[in-house]
Design an enzyme around this catalytic site. Sequence first.
Site, PDB file in Angstrom:
ATOM      1  N   LYS A  13      -7.944   2.695  -9.211  1.00 24.06           N
ATOM      2  CA  LYS A  13      -7.212   1.484  -8.807  1.00 24.06           C
ATOM      3  C   LYS A  13      -7.874   0.820  -7.585  1.00 24.06           C
ATOM      4  O   LYS A  13      -8.024  -0.387  -7.538  1.00 24.06           O
ATOM      5  CB  LYS A  13      -5.746   1.815  -8.438  1.00 24.06           C
ATOM      6  CG  LYS A  13      -4.925   2.371  -9.586  1.00 24.06           C
ATOM      7  CD  LYS A  13      -3.460   2.516  -9.199  1.00 24.06           C
ATOM      8  CE  LYS A  13      -3.195   3.511  -8.081  1.00 24.06           C
ATOM      9  NZ  LYS A  13      -3.542   4.906  -8.397  1.00 24.06           N
ATOM     10  N   ARG A  88       5.910   2.127  -7.131  1.00 25.34           N
ATOM     11  CA  ARG A  88       5.697   3.448  -7.718  1.00 25.34           C
ATOM     12  C   ARG A  88       6.980   4.038  -8.274  1.00 25.34           C
ATOM     13  O   ARG A  88       6.971   5.169  -8.771  1.00 25.34           O
ATOM     14  CB  ARG A  88       5.160   4.399  -6.662  1.00 25.34           C
ATOM     15  CG  ARG A  88       3.636   4.565  -6.708  1.00 25.34           C
ATOM     16  CD  ARG A  88       3.282   5.388  -5.497  1.00 25.34           C
ATOM     17  NE  ARG A  88       2.141   6.207  -5.617  1.00 25.34           N
ATOM     18  CZ  ARG A  88       0.982   5.954  -4.995  1.00 25.34           C
ATOM     19  NH1 ARG A  88       0.812   4.838  -4.351  1.00 25.34           N
ATOM     20  NH2 ARG A  88       0.007   6.810  -5.055  1.00 25.34           N
ATOM     21  N   ARG A 127     -13.993  12.641  -4.293  1.00 24.45           N
ATOM     22  CA  ARG A 127     -13.719  11.347  -3.640  1.00 24.45           C
ATOM     23  C   ARG A 127     -13.871  11.435  -2.119  1.00 24.45           C
ATOM     24  O   ARG A 127     -13.404  12.376  -1.500  1.00 24.45           O
ATOM     25  CB  ARG A 127     -12.294  10.908  -3.991  1.00 24.45           C
ATOM     26  CG  ARG A 127     -11.897   9.596  -3.379  1.00 24.45           C
ATOM     27  CD  ARG A 127     -10.792   8.925  -4.127  1.00 24.45           C
ATOM     28  NE  ARG A 127      -9.488   9.551  -3.942  1.00 24.45           N
ATOM     29  CZ  ARG A 127      -8.374   9.066  -4.454  1.00 24.45           C
ATOM     30  NH1 ARG A 127      -8.402   7.987  -5.221  1.00 24.45           N
ATOM     31  NH2 ARG A 127      -7.224   9.671  -4.247  1.00 24.45           N
ATOM     32  N   ARG A 160      -9.759  12.942   1.948  1.00 26.86           N
ATOM     33  CA  ARG A 160      -8.328  12.862   2.280  1.00 26.86           C
ATOM     34  C   ARG A 160      -7.657  14.235   2.174  1.00 26.86           C
ATOM     35  O   ARG A 160      -7.935  14.992   1.242  1.00 26.86           O
ATOM     36  CB  ARG A 160      -7.642  11.883   1.331  1.00 26.86           C
ATOM     37  CG  ARG A 160      -7.883  10.438   1.698  1.00 26.86           C
ATOM     38  CD  ARG A 160      -7.420   9.475   0.640  1.00 26.86           C
ATOM     39  NE  ARG A 160      -6.124   9.785   0.065  1.00 26.86           N
ATOM     40  CZ  ARG A 160      -5.539   9.049  -0.876  1.00 26.86           C
ATOM     41  NH1 ARG A 160      -6.150   7.961  -1.329  1.00 26.86           N
ATOM     42  NH2 ARG A 160      -4.376   9.379  -1.362  1.00 26.86           N
ATOM     43  N   ARG A 171       0.939  15.228  -7.225  1.00 36.18           N
ATOM     44  CA  ARG A 171       0.902  13.750  -7.288  1.00 36.18           C
ATOM     45  C   ARG A 171       0.866  13.265  -8.739  1.00 36.18           C
ATOM     46  O   ARG A 171       1.468  12.246  -9.082  1.00 36.18           O
ATOM     47  CB  ARG A 171      -0.325  13.232  -6.518  1.00 36.18           C
ATOM     48  CG  ARG A 171      -0.126  13.360  -5.001  1.00 36.18           C
ATOM     49  CD  ARG A 171      -1.433  13.302  -4.245  1.00 36.18           C
ATOM     50  NE  ARG A 171      -2.094  12.025  -4.322  1.00 36.18           N
ATOM     51  CZ  ARG A 171      -3.381  11.832  -4.076  1.00 36.18           C
ATOM     52  NH1 ARG A 171      -4.155  12.859  -3.742  1.00 36.18           N
ATOM     53  NH2 ARG A 171      -3.913  10.644  -4.175  1.00 36.18           N
TER      54      ARG A 171
HETATM   55  P1  AMP Z   1      -2.400   6.542  -2.524  1.00 34.23           P
HETATM   56  O1  AMP Z   1      -3.453   6.261  -1.517  1.00 34.23           O
HETATM   57  O2  AMP Z   1      -1.957   5.318  -3.262  1.00 34.23           O
HETATM   58  O3  AMP Z   1      -2.761   7.673  -3.441  1.00 34.23           O
HETATM   59  O4  AMP Z   1      -1.101   7.021  -1.700  1.00 34.23           O
HETATM   60  C1  AMP Z   1      -1.149   8.180  -0.895  1.00 34.23           C
HETATM   61  C2  AMP Z   1       0.261   8.664  -0.632  1.00 34.23           C
HETATM   62  O5  AMP Z   1       1.009   7.649   0.079  1.00 34.23           O
HETATM   63  C3  AMP Z   1       1.098   8.942  -1.880  1.00 34.23           C
HETATM   64  O6  AMP Z   1       0.863  10.238  -2.420  1.00 34.23           O
HETATM   65  C4  AMP Z   1       2.507   8.802  -1.332  1.00 34.23           C
HETATM   66  O7  AMP Z   1       2.893   9.927  -0.561  1.00 34.23           O
HETATM   67  C5  AMP Z   1       2.354   7.623  -0.371  1.00 34.23           C
HETATM   68  N1  AMP Z   1       2.590   6.328  -1.035  1.00 34.23           N
HETATM   69  C6  AMP Z   1       1.689   5.321  -1.259  1.00 34.23           C
HETATM   70  N2  AMP Z   1       2.274   4.290  -1.871  1.00 34.23           N
HETATM   71  C7  AMP Z   1       3.569   4.639  -2.052  1.00 34.23           C
HETATM   72  C8  AMP Z   1       4.695   4.007  -2.668  1.00 34.23           C
HETATM   73  N3  AMP Z   1       4.600   2.787  -3.219  1.00 34.23           N
HETATM   74  N4  AMP Z   1       5.873   4.667  -2.668  1.00 34.23           N
HETATM   75  C9  AMP Z   1       6.006   5.877  -2.103  1.00 34.23           C
HETATM   76  N5  AMP Z   1       4.987   6.553  -1.538  1.00 34.23           N
HETATM   77  C10 AMP Z   1       3.778   5.931  -1.503  1.00 34.23           C
END
Ligand code: AMP
Length: 218
Positions: A13, A88, A127, A160, A171
């Site tokens: 994404k 989400r 990554r 990360r 996740r």
């Molecule tokens: P990402 O970088 O999109 O994989 O997000 C990393 C982490 O941030 C996720 O595993 C969640 O803990 C949190 N997170 C990101 N976006 C959201 C969202 N829209 N709703 C809830 N938690 C989020």
Amino acid sequence: MNVVLLGPPGVGKGTQGVFITSEPGWVRIVTGDLLRDSVTSGSKLGLEAEAYMTSGQLVPDALIVALVRDHLVHLELQGSLVFDGFPRTAGQASELTEMLNLLGKRVDSVVVLQAEEQDLVERISGRRSCPTCKSVYNIHTSPPEKSGFCDVEGSALIHRTDDNPETVLSRLQVYRSETEPVVHYYQELGSKVCLIDGSKSVDEVRTNIAQVLGLVTA
Ligand code: AMP
């Protein structure tokens, strides 16, 4: 045009969101980056969000919706928006519909990137990202020119903390249970929902997304 980019962690994404928004007039809203910046700055929201993020759980809807609302208020909203990592949950999706309604906007297209979970676990293990400009690399498939450093900023790349195999599995499970229903939300709302095979090469996925969104590719 406003676009929601959906897909499990590691499906690409971020990479594709950067391509879509590389033309003038596009703005990318990446909730994962906004949250990581909040954690780094030590803000109240960052402190509340950190434990959820580290364990691979979703940050509660109320927190994330407030974050996005606040971010939208401070943006120049003349052009097109790409939401990456938001919504989400079905609850977040319905909040986004209301937020955009108030701005006279709506979600026009939903791009759903799909791939096998085993591939995603492998991709995520390789990554690395730039903490400064957020560029994403993969040490196996798209390494930086100088190992360990960002091509754009020269900053040391990071792995990360939530990109370890155990957290990735939770996740993925959260994606299945909480985020896949968002696709049905948009289908029922009558939005254009485009399913894209995210296992193809970065360029092929880019071309396919450009086609479904009617974008001109370079
Ligand atoms: P990402 O970088 O999109 O994989 O997000 C990393 C982490 O941030 C996720 O595993 C969640 O803990 C949190 N997170 C990101 N976006 C959201 C969202 N829209 N709703 C809830 N938690 C989020």
